[in-house]
Design a protein around this motif. Sequence first.
Motif, mmCIF file in Angstrom:
data_model
loop_
_atom_site.group_PDB
_atom_site.id
_atom_site.type_symbol
_atom_site.label_atom_id
_atom_site.label_comp_id
_atom_site.label_asym_id
_atom_site.label_seq_id
_atom_site.Cartn_x
_atom_site.Cartn_y
_atom_site.Cartn_z
ATOM 1 N N LEU A 1 0.824 -1.216 0.000
ATOM 2 C CA LEU A 1 0.000 0.000 0.000
ATOM 3 C C LEU A 1 0.859 1.268 0.000
ATOM 4 C CD1 LEU A 1 -2.791 1.355 0.186
ATOM 5 C CD2 LEU A 1 -2.821 0.845 2.623
ATOM 6 N N GLU A 2 2.103 1.156 0.481
ATOM 7 C CA GLU A 2 3.025 2.308 0.496
ATOM 8 C C GLU A 2 3.300 2.841 -0.910
ATOM 9 O OE1 GLU A 2 4.280 4.015 3.193
ATOM 10 O OE2 GLU A 2 2.752 2.777 4.172
ATOM 11 N N GLN A 3 3.163 1.963 -1.916
ATOM 12 C CA GLN A 3 3.441 2.395 -3.301
ATOM 13 C C GLN A 3 2.228 3.075 -3.942
ATOM 14 O OE1 GLN A 3 4.853 -1.280 -5.196
ATOM 15 N NE2 GLN A 3 6.943 -0.491 -4.967
ATOM 16 N N TRP A 4 1.163 3.195 -3.161
ATOM 17 C CA TRP A 4 -0.086 3.733 -3.709
ATOM 18 C C TRP A 4 -0.167 5.254 -3.551
ATOM 19 C CZ3 TRP A 4 -4.348 6.530 -2.096
ATOM 20 C CH2 TRP A 4 -5.528 6.416 -2.847
ATOM 21 N N ASN A 5 -0.718 5.910 -4.543
ATOM 22 C CA ASN A 5 -1.188 7.284 -4.373
ATOM 23 C C ASN A 5 -2.425 7.451 -5.255
ATOM 24 O OD1 ASN A 5 -0.350 7.947 -7.062
ATOM 25 N ND2 ASN A 5 1.754 8.131 -6.266
ATOM 26 N N ARG A 6 -3.069 8.586 -5.182
ATOM 27 C CA ARG A 6 -4.327 8.773 -5.926
ATOM 28 C C ARG A 6 -4.184 8.554 -7.424
ATOM 29 N NH1 ARG A 6 -9.195 12.805 -4.567
ATOM 30 N NH2 ARG A 6 -9.512 12.240 -2.397
ATOM 31 N N GLU A 7 -3.032 8.990 -7.963
ATOM 32 C CA GLU A 7 -2.826 8.837 -9.407
ATOM 33 C C GLU A 7 -2.755 7.351 -9.779
ATOM 34 O OE1 GLU A 7 -0.916 11.134 -7.580
ATOM 35 O OE2 GLU A 7 -2.358 12.654 -8.243
ATOM 36 N N VAL A 8 -2.054 6.578 -8.935
ATOM 37 C CA VAL A 8 -1.976 5.130 -9.161
ATOM 38 C C VAL A 8 -3.394 4.541 -9.115
ATOM 39 C CG1 VAL A 8 -1.185 2.919 -8.178
ATOM 40 C CG2 VAL A 8 0.378 4.872 -8.253
ATOM 41 N N GLY A 9 -4.150 4.933 -8.098
ATOM 42 C CA GLY A 9 -5.526 4.453 -7.951
ATOM 43 C C GLY A 9 -6.372 4.798 -9.164
ATOM 44 N N ALA A 10 -6.226 6.016 -9.644
ATOM 45 C CA ALA A 10 -7.028 6.458 -10.800
ATOM 46 C C ALA A 10 -6.672 5.653 -12.047
ATOM 47 C CB ALA A 10 -6.815 7.950 -11.044
ATOM 48 N N ASP A 11 -5.371 5.313 -12.193
ATOM 49 C CA ASP A 11 -4.933 4.512 -13.339
ATOM 50 C C ASP A 11 -5.525 3.099 -13.283
ATOM 51 O OD1 ASP A 11 -3.535 6.294 -14.772
ATOM 52 O OD2 ASP A 11 -1.586 5.267 -14.623
ATOM 53 N N ILE A 12 -5.497 2.517 -12.088
ATOM 54 C CA ILE A 12 -6.079 1.170 -11.927
ATOM 55 C C ILE A 12 -7.581 1.237 -12.200
ATOM 56 C CG2 ILE A 12 -6.487 -0.767 -10.343
ATOM 57 C CD1 ILE A 12 -3.954 0.088 -8.817
ATOM 58 N N ALA A 13 -8.225 2.302 -11.712
ATOM 59 C CA ALA A 13 -9.666 2.473 -11.928
ATOM 60 C C ALA A 13 -9.998 2.503 -13.416
ATOM 61 C CB ALA A 13 -10.160 3.739 -11.234
ATOM 62 N N SER A 14 -9.148 3.192 -14.192
ATOM 63 C CA SER A 14 -9.458 3.282 -15.618
ATOM 64 C C SER A 14 -9.343 1.904 -16.277
ATOM 65 C CB SER A 14 -8.592 4.332 -16.319
ATOM 66 O OG SER A 14 -7.251 3.944 -16.269
ATOM 67 N N GLU A 15 -8.444 1.045 -15.761
ATOM 68 C CA GLU A 15 -8.395 -0.340 -16.266
ATOM 69 C C GLU A 15 -9.697 -1.072 -15.981
ATOM 70 O OE1 GLU A 15 -3.654 -1.469 -15.893
ATOM 71 O OE2 GLU A 15 -5.089 -2.484 -14.610
ATOM 72 N N GLU A 16 -10.360 -0.697 -14.884
ATOM 73 C CA GLU A 16 -11.643 -1.310 -14.527
ATOM 74 C C GLU A 16 -12.808 -0.530 -15.146
ATOM 75 O OE1 GLU A 16 -12.024 -4.054 -12.842
ATOM 76 O OE2 GLU A 16 -10.288 -4.342 -11.533
ATOM 77 N N ASN A 17 -12.491 0.433 -16.032
ATOM 78 C CA ASN A 17 -13.507 1.287 -16.664
ATOM 79 C C ASN A 17 -14.319 2.095 -15.656
ATOM 80 O OD1 ASN A 17 -12.891 0.477 -19.345
ATOM 81 N ND2 ASN A 17 -13.966 -1.452 -18.918
#
Lengths: 103, 430
Positions: A22-38
């Motif tokens: 979780l330390e490697q996470w930030n909002r931008e990372v989250g948003a990128d993963i979200a876009s993979e999930e559409n």
Amino acid sequence: MTEKIYAGTPVSCNDEGYLNDLEQWNREVGADIASEENIEMSERHWEVITFLQNQYRNEIPLTIRKVGKSGVVTIKEFYSLFPGGPLKKASRIAGIPKPVSCI
Amino acid sequence: MKMRNLLILGAGTSGTMMANHLRKKLKKNDWNITIVDKDETHYYQPGFLFLPFDIYKPKQVKKSIDKFIPKGVKLIREKIDRIDKDLDLVYLQDGSKLHYDILIIATGVDIQPEEVEGLKGDEWYKSIFDFYTYEGAKQLRDKLRKWEGGKLVVHICEMPIKCPVAPLEFAFLADSYFINKGMREKVDISYVTPMDAAFTKPIAAKELGHLLKEKNIKLIPNFNIESVDSDHNKIIDYGGAEVEYDLLVTVPTNMGDPMIERSGIGDDLNYVPTDKATLQTKIKDNIFAIGDATNIPASKAGSVAHFESEILTENILRYIEGEALKSSFDGHANCFVETGHGKAILIDFNYTHEPVTGTFPLPGVGPLRLLKESHMNHMGKLAFRWIYWNMLIKGKHIPFVSAEMATAGKDIDKVETIVDKKIKETTTIH
């Protein structure tokens, strides 16, 4: 174990695409993963993500029932924010491990 | 020395076993043992699976509770109101109170159909049934005897549930039942589950998933039920997916006793927070819990309760002596899974080892085969009813089967790498 590039930085993931740390996470990372999930993230989405991360940090196991009773989001809304498998998708976007239902 | 009191709440499988174990171990001059249960009947719950298919008769699955409470243990037949952990008291519904030095919570779980909207309405026991209660299983038997076919939906509302393989077994047995009645082609069987596969453990899920396919049972995973529309005969999930039924056999939400909630000591499903290795609760040092009532990440099953009872007995003796508790409960479960047509699969697993293939209980000999269908396993399942009534709840040790899971005779090497990987990904979640 694989490495993926999210938000321009390498991030360590497991075979199912969940972050290992979780330390490697930030909002931008989250948003990128979200876009993979559409999923396009809104403030409402982030409120739920923050809640899930706090639960994880406090070592409270997550279930759909607990999320529904949290007062943060109803189960119905949880489904509309993260269609399909809300807890699995939201956990992936939040950078926390895939929840496993019990035995 | 002053007489001390050990109090057991619940005279089901776990409570009865503990009463039998502890009466043998605790001196009658030092310790009173009391057990409280409102019911008069002890049910052989694994038998509820066979009742709907006329394999067992009702009288084979019930006996009087009193019959199994040993001499020297006082049975109080009364409803439990609540536990006051600060005063070491249990209040009963008739207003009386019991003081304890050590408390064992063994109040189990029960189905709560009210948790899902529309489940317990006008159609309850007409086109919607459970088989987790004696009443439900009997009503379902009467329904199946005259049912002419249609869409049979076997369904789990939410996890965890008691005996997580039971609904799968129900689907397998339904397939055999309708084949034997010569009407299988008139019945469409679906298996609807909130999990992403047929079972919680990946290797067994694969094996059991194959069987579903072979038996022409449709698997519908990831279905989290929101409500039942009994006017239009369909179940609806939170994502909007719908499944139609003519006959719905569901496992409603399983919850711990409402007494746990009244006592303010449970989680959101009224399970008691308990140390998964010692079975001491996280409520207070002198309160222990066993069986389905706990929140430990092991199967809610009689075999688990049996293994727990051996370890809990030892830990209570240690607690009395002021010694450190033994952290040895490993989540051991051992279940026969009925697969229909006189066959069964045997699975043996714990917190860290998944069910694998091999021989049981004697390494390399068997006679039972793990994770493979066989007639011998089915005979084992049927023989287990005798073992239950005559050995298990009386607290007699079952030969060759230890509380801690054995790895000898199991093909663990073959799967260790896959399992290790899965375990790393797994956080124990309830």
